[in-house]
Scaffold this active site. Structure first.
Site, short mmCIF file in Angstrom:
data_model
loop_
_atom_site.label_atom_id
_atom_site.label_comp_id
_atom_site.label_asym_id
_atom_site.label_seq_id
_atom_site.Cartn_x
_atom_site.Cartn_y
_atom_site.Cartn_z
N CYS A 2 -34.40 20.02 -0.60
CA CYS A 2 -33.67 21.07 0.09
C CYS A 2 -32.29 20.52 0.40
O CYS A 2 -32.04 19.33 0.26
CB CYS A 2 -34.35 21.46 1.40
SG CYS A 2 -36.02 22.09 1.19
N GLY A 28 -31.37 23.76 -3.88
CA GLY A 28 -32.34 24.78 -3.51
C GLY A 28 -31.76 26.16 -3.68
O GLY A 28 -30.70 26.46 -3.13
N ASN A 105 -35.13 18.64 5.97
CA ASN A 105 -35.34 18.33 4.57
C ASN A 105 -36.33 17.20 4.52
O ASN A 105 -35.99 16.06 4.87
CB ASN A 105 -34.00 17.91 3.94
CG ASN A 105 -34.18 17.39 2.52
OD1 ASN A 105 -35.19 17.67 1.88
ND2 ASN A 105 -33.20 16.63 2.05
N GLY A 106 -37.56 17.52 4.10
CA GLY A 106 -38.53 16.44 4.06
C GLY A 106 -39.93 16.94 3.94
O GLY A 106 -40.17 18.11 3.63
N TYR A 247 -31.66 12.53 -11.02
CA TYR A 247 -31.70 13.94 -11.33
C TYR A 247 -31.08 14.86 -10.28
O TYR A 247 -30.26 15.71 -10.59
CB TYR A 247 -33.16 14.36 -11.58
CG TYR A 247 -33.36 15.82 -11.77
CD1 TYR A 247 -32.94 16.45 -12.95
CD2 TYR A 247 -33.95 16.60 -10.78
CE1 TYR A 247 -33.11 17.81 -13.13
CE2 TYR A 247 -34.13 17.96 -10.96
CZ TYR A 247 -33.71 18.57 -12.13
OH TYR A 247 -33.88 19.90 -12.30
N CYS A 439 -37.55 3.91 -3.34
CA CYS A 439 -38.89 4.37 -3.68
C CYS A 439 -38.94 4.62 -5.19
O CYS A 439 -38.13 5.37 -5.72
CB CYS A 439 -39.19 5.67 -2.91
SG CYS A 439 -40.79 6.39 -3.32
#
Lengths: 466, 466, 466, 466
Positions: A2, A28, A105-106, A247, A439
């Site tokens: 988002c 989004g 956002n999460g 991306y 990550c």
């Protein structure tokens, strides 16, 4: 994914936020919303399905969303509650301390347990959105200072969170201690701006752009001068999303402190080193792999060409309901320049291969246009696992690399060769060779925080009531 | 500029046309419409303001636009009657012979005289659209065969016309004898498709793609087999729009029989020959000059980079009403990748310079991002005249090259050097060194048909009434 | 005033509720909403501004609001938060026990205190609607059975409440112990219907129509057979709204157990006895005083005529924004039949006189149409006090009878005589000569529950936790 | 039936017309439109489906419909082209003389022949609306003065026409020589108003109300003082619609020079004389038969009661798509006051019986509510023929009285007795005992103008061209 944005202490805050949401629109397209705070008019909101342009088309900014403070949100499509208006952020309510609005956002991995504990105390939920949990964690908190309530709330959650909160005293930005999602602030117009990506600031242009540090609340308030910083949790390890580099982000953004354009160039160069090929033409899958493909071509001294064309009018589309439309899907979005590829050996560069469907169709389009050889290159490692922290990737059984053994992959895409980056290549390109900052869970399948200690809380002790 | 498309003899003709209109969306974003013809239900229409996606969002194709024959239109913004719904094409009426619908891409220079003569005989106009004149020319014609009525109508008009007409017997495509605007047909699904650009056919993909020859009607009818061709006027001279190659068309389209991609490569190469420069980086103004800039860089052996980013969510925008928005305009659409240009000498390639406003802002953006030198190159000659045949270019006094003497131009844009193609370069790149096939009027100021004989009519004599 | 309706155990419950809301539309035209409960699809809602017809115009009942259980609400205009979508009932949330939806007709006099106590425990409010308090009282209750939660909630509130609640186990109807607002249930289609007025049942027609007794919950549940009745509070005194008889209800409804038509006939007869007059014509102010006026005329043997015409297309109107429109207001709604009144002595009968504005304009219209004498009669006592329990009557300083001394009233309306009922007349007409069953507070100015003991709670003791 | 209204020489003409359209809303609820003429802005229009309130809800009068002259139209539902936006009046075009707009209430019996002759000369039709023919008759006319063009056009048509025309010089009102449809004008605000019914003038109130005489054009123009009257055709015979008195018009309107209220009283009295009955109660079918029923009751000295209630929120309804809804139809609109009729002998008075469906359902409702006897009375003769001149009555095989022999009718409605007026009763009530002024064709089946001479044209000779 988002996008969130906020403005504090600027005239026409809501309008300013709307411009930033447009710049974040690639994060989004399903819904957009803004809550604005005005001393006289209180909190007002406009929310709806569609692009920011559509949702705010008829907004009279001074009348509908007045005030010097505002937060906004653009939401990525989520299947579960697609048509529930009440999922559209930001959320706004009145609670113990007055008005409260949040844009989140999460993704929380302990959602169910938190929700149960909150309803046990009387919380009333309007949707199954993760972000609703934050609203209630703040409303039920026994702490009185909002920055402490935010810190406490993030410390109680597990998962990824970048958060903007607005109450009657000001605007707060916070990021979870592992720093999974990006959030930035900057100075502009005598006040402060906040956004998921720095490219949202470039339109003004804002100055002194800085990231919100993981485990920290940045607070812009009516009664304080400049900004206040408060750390609520501490972790030496970061889990910044590597896929954001590959991306999601715009190439003109800074991502977690690194210019996205430079990272993508390094990815293309690493791909050239890992999987060189002798071809007549290097072709990007537009637009997200343009930079990688160009770097790849230049590293190998190969000709580069825009032989795939993307149509940019395919946002929300009416083509879904009909079977023939689904077949035409890729072809409506991508078209081959026949003259450029006929009779040529072609290397096609994409940022990643997720389901493999588009890759397979691109190969078929190139073959039909007369390409003699097709060599597919992915500027990221094989995606073998869904995201643990909530990015909307498909389940494992729909992931091409997870379901196709390595030796069969080129044949499965009907290409002459196929090459991926390794996880080390990726981490090196991110200048994180130790892997302690990013990550890479979707490329390794390992849980991002497995084996890591829970970050230490730095919150002041709760003053006992009465 | 507008886009038109048609389908005959295919199931779900209207839906097929809607897909082509999406592929032609770059030719017009203001309004969209489709008229479909069904033996049982007669002619039905859906028309509205906005992108094809928006106008057709809730269309139930089988119920609202049934039938095996349909024509459609996307319209470019025209200032004069922007909010008049009745300007939205295709037009449909019932007249002497039954149903009649037309979609017109073009511009008439003898509009006023024609309109007066038509109203004198009782014609009733709903708008000031040029295309309405065609409807009435057809309706008042004493001829009985529709192809003859179309030929007669085009022969009576002066100006540019590519036309799709649908009546109860079939679908007709026609182009004026100078061939100013492109129109193609192809075979698909057992029937025929028609469109302004060939890229609209690629989504199916259709076969046997051919241009509609100037001065000719192509007719697909219920009572005839395959297609019928009828020539109604003859001219050895063509006036195909050279600006379509430079700017309007998609690079993956054929334009007047030449692949647009190849033409643009030749333009870039000619530009490299005409105005080489020693820089660290060649940068395109995305997306229309990508191919030219790449050819320019490769011809000179220079590094190429995507240092300008275009946002693709800026279609119709809510930013117009506010002054600050207009200032932000270019910055909302284009952003510089600071990391890529800082400290560099940059050649920036654009397809053309019209008003000069955007060019000046791009130069300022690059300068602010730290570019050391800025060399601007236009892959077309100086634009010194508005279009006589109706493409929506500004008046002469707003044209940069018309109002700025050659020696002052680089300084006016605040760039270190400025280079244009010559008209000869352009014609050579179009493989028309004699200049007998293309209109270059906006680059020369000469009227496109000045001194040319009026094309000879080839229509059969009108049979006397009674 | 608002209207509420519910259906349980019938197919197409939401559609059934929509028909009842249409029949209750006179009780509220500002917004309408339905929440439907389906075993498979959970709770769904459709809510919006406007008449039921408008809000539900495009509803696909089986797709959008499936299920065998539903509740709905039509809301009267309330000034404070007119444009806040989040005020539109029914309210729905998920809480400790699962789904919860409520539709509330009433008004709480201890709202502020309750809200403060609820937010203290973490409640988050979306609006300032009284009904939101109920949602949170239920959600925070420590009791586990919903009927007990409802009883506890009503016992904690002060004011008027008729309530429909829906949870995952069934549908509950409840009325506060003083019984201020009407609520009925009936049998139909193998299930149960609930509505504010009995005329909503007549369209099916439903059977076994009965009022929900004050202080009682009526429960229709998935796991029980027929209906369950639980009394949670006890009061010998009722405070049923006498103004509902006079004005709000449809004449074909039962109101608090009495047929409205018969009550209105008695009011007209009492008015004839109290204030007879010698005139040529008795004229009703349509439509609410038709029955009273006819009874008045027949009691006195006077001719009756429809000399005032009401236009029925004046629902929500675009005339408000312009000054001239406000002037035209009454005339757009009411027109005099000139031929009927010219030269005549006229008695004009209205149900009540609130602000006096309309009465004065009606008198002027009649005078302008040539009426020789005008005698105004009100079929209720002088309105001298705003409603303590929340009916949307104006403040005291806008009440005609409160601000105009008795001797000046006829002159203030420019009529030849003016006559009201007394409070005793009213109570006798309601067959409640003791005044123990009805609230007449707006006619007396006395607080409706002043001096009355708080109703005794009959709820079972709360089982201690753990 | 339709309603038309116009205003000339008043400020805010369009707004004034919108108020009149609201007052005429009972004449047509399907669509509404206004065309306004302003010297500076030309002709502007707003048209749409729905009530006037809905269509004009968001109109900004000064911006969208400026000017001192306007005409408007509300349209009754017509099955054939229900969803064709292009049928919505007024129609507007530009023709030989400039702007032209028309609003037409009527029906042409020689439509097909006229349309053929017009298209033969090049006319282009947008719909099959009769009114389009008028536009083209005016546009193709060789006459130069608009009033002559209007007269010529009406003289060429056969059928009923009340017409408002607006061109760049002024506003024209005209009625066909037989005067089938009503049209009035009046003075107000320094200018003139025009409307189908006089009740539209009462809201201002306008003065000097007069009918537009059959065969005459009334012209209000920029260059002339007060009004101009021109007779274009002459007929001694009138064919004013008698059904307008019985059903369509508002009781507070003048209809063809007679007050509707007084006519309806005479109809009720005639019915009492023709078919008296001994009952306990006379009940009207609200609202159109209220006056007739009251007159009937008073003539016979019988008690009168509002025992049938009509809901006024049932305008356009969402109930059509479902089968159960159609069954509920009448019950949603009409409800019986059970208390009023139980055990009683009831006379039910309706203005007319067309299909008989509603009559039968009303009888059933009364029976179910306990009425002991039911005597049905129609305040007009048996309807045995569809309207020749276009009022939207059903075909003959759906007309109750046409398909049911006289002796079977009471049984077919399940009533104890049934009584109609005779045609003589009707004509006497209309004070036209000779029958030379009114059309009673739907009650007799005789063609309204059979055997009558065509009205003589009084137009000046056409000046030869050149």
């Amino acid at each position: 994914m988002c996008g969130i944005a906020g403005a504090f202490g600027v005239s026409n805050a809501a309008y300013t936020v709307s411009l930033m949401l447009k710049a974040l629109q690639h994060r989004g397209q399903e819904s957009a919303g803004i809550v604005a705070a005005d001393r006289q008019n209180g909190f007002r909101q406009v929310r709806g399905f569609g692009l920011a342009d559509e949702v705010f088309l008829n907004v009279d900014w001074d009348r509908d969303l007045p005030g010097g403070s505002a937060i906004g949100h653009v939401r990525y499509s989520t299947v579960s509650e697609r048509h529930n208006r009440r999922c559209i952020q930001p959320f706004h309510c009145q609670e113990r301390h007055g008005n409260l609005a949040i844009a989140h956002n999460g993704n929380l991995t302990n959602y169910d347990r938190l929700r149960e504990s909150l309803t046990e105390k009387g919380a009333t939920f309007l949707s199954r959105s993760d972000s609703g949990v934050f609203l209630h964690l703040l409303a039920q908190s026994r702490r009185n200072r909002t920055w402490e309530r935010i810190g406490e709330a993030i410390n109680r959650t597990k998962g990824a969170s970048a958060l903007l909160v607005m109450d009657d005293s000001g605007l707060y930005a916070a990021v979870d201690p592992f720093g999974f999602r990006p959030l930035f602030y900057a100075c502009w117009g005598g006040g402060y701006l906040f956004a998921s990506e720095t490219s949202a600031f470039d339109i003004f242009p804002a100055e002194s752009v800085r990231p919100v540090e993981p485990g920290t609340v940045v607070y812009a308030g009516h009664m304080i001068v400049p900004l206040l910083f408060r750390q609520f949790a501490k972790s030496d390890i970061r889990r910044q999303c590597s896929f954001c580099h590959v991306y999601f982000s715009r190439p003109d953004s800074m991502v977690f402190g690194q210019p996205s354009y430079a990272v993508r160039e390094r990815l293309g160069q690493a791909l050239a080193a890992r999987h060189p090929v002798e071809v007549d033409l290097v072709v990007p899958v537009p637009d997200s792999s343009n930079v990688m493909a160009l770097a790849y071509a230049q590293a190998l001294g190969l000709p580069f060409a825009f032989a795939l064309m993307r149509s940019h009018y395919m946002g929300r589309t009416f083509i879904t309901p009909r079977q023939e439309a689904r077949e035409l899907g890729v072809r409506m979005k991508l078209n081959v320049v026949r003259a450029a590829v006929a009779g040529k050996r072609v290397a096609i560069i994409d940022d990643s291969i997720v389901r493999g469907t588009t890759s397979r169709k691109i190969a078929a389009l190139l073959r039909a246009a007369g390409a003699r050889e097709i060599h597919f290159r992915s500027a990221s490692p094989p995606v073998i696992s869904p995201c643990h922290w909530g990015i909307d990737t498909p389940e494992r059984d729909q992931l091409f690399a997870a379901m196709t053994p390595e030796p069969d992959r080129a044949a499965a895409l009907s290409v002459d060769s196929l090459g991926y980056l390794t996880v080390s290549d990726l981490l090196n390109s991110l200048e994180d060779s130790a892997g302690s900052q990013h990550c890479v869970s979707c490329f390794t399948g390992r849980h991002p925080t497995a084996g890591l200690p829970r970050p230490a809380s730095l919150l002041p002790d709760l003053v006992p009531e009465g």
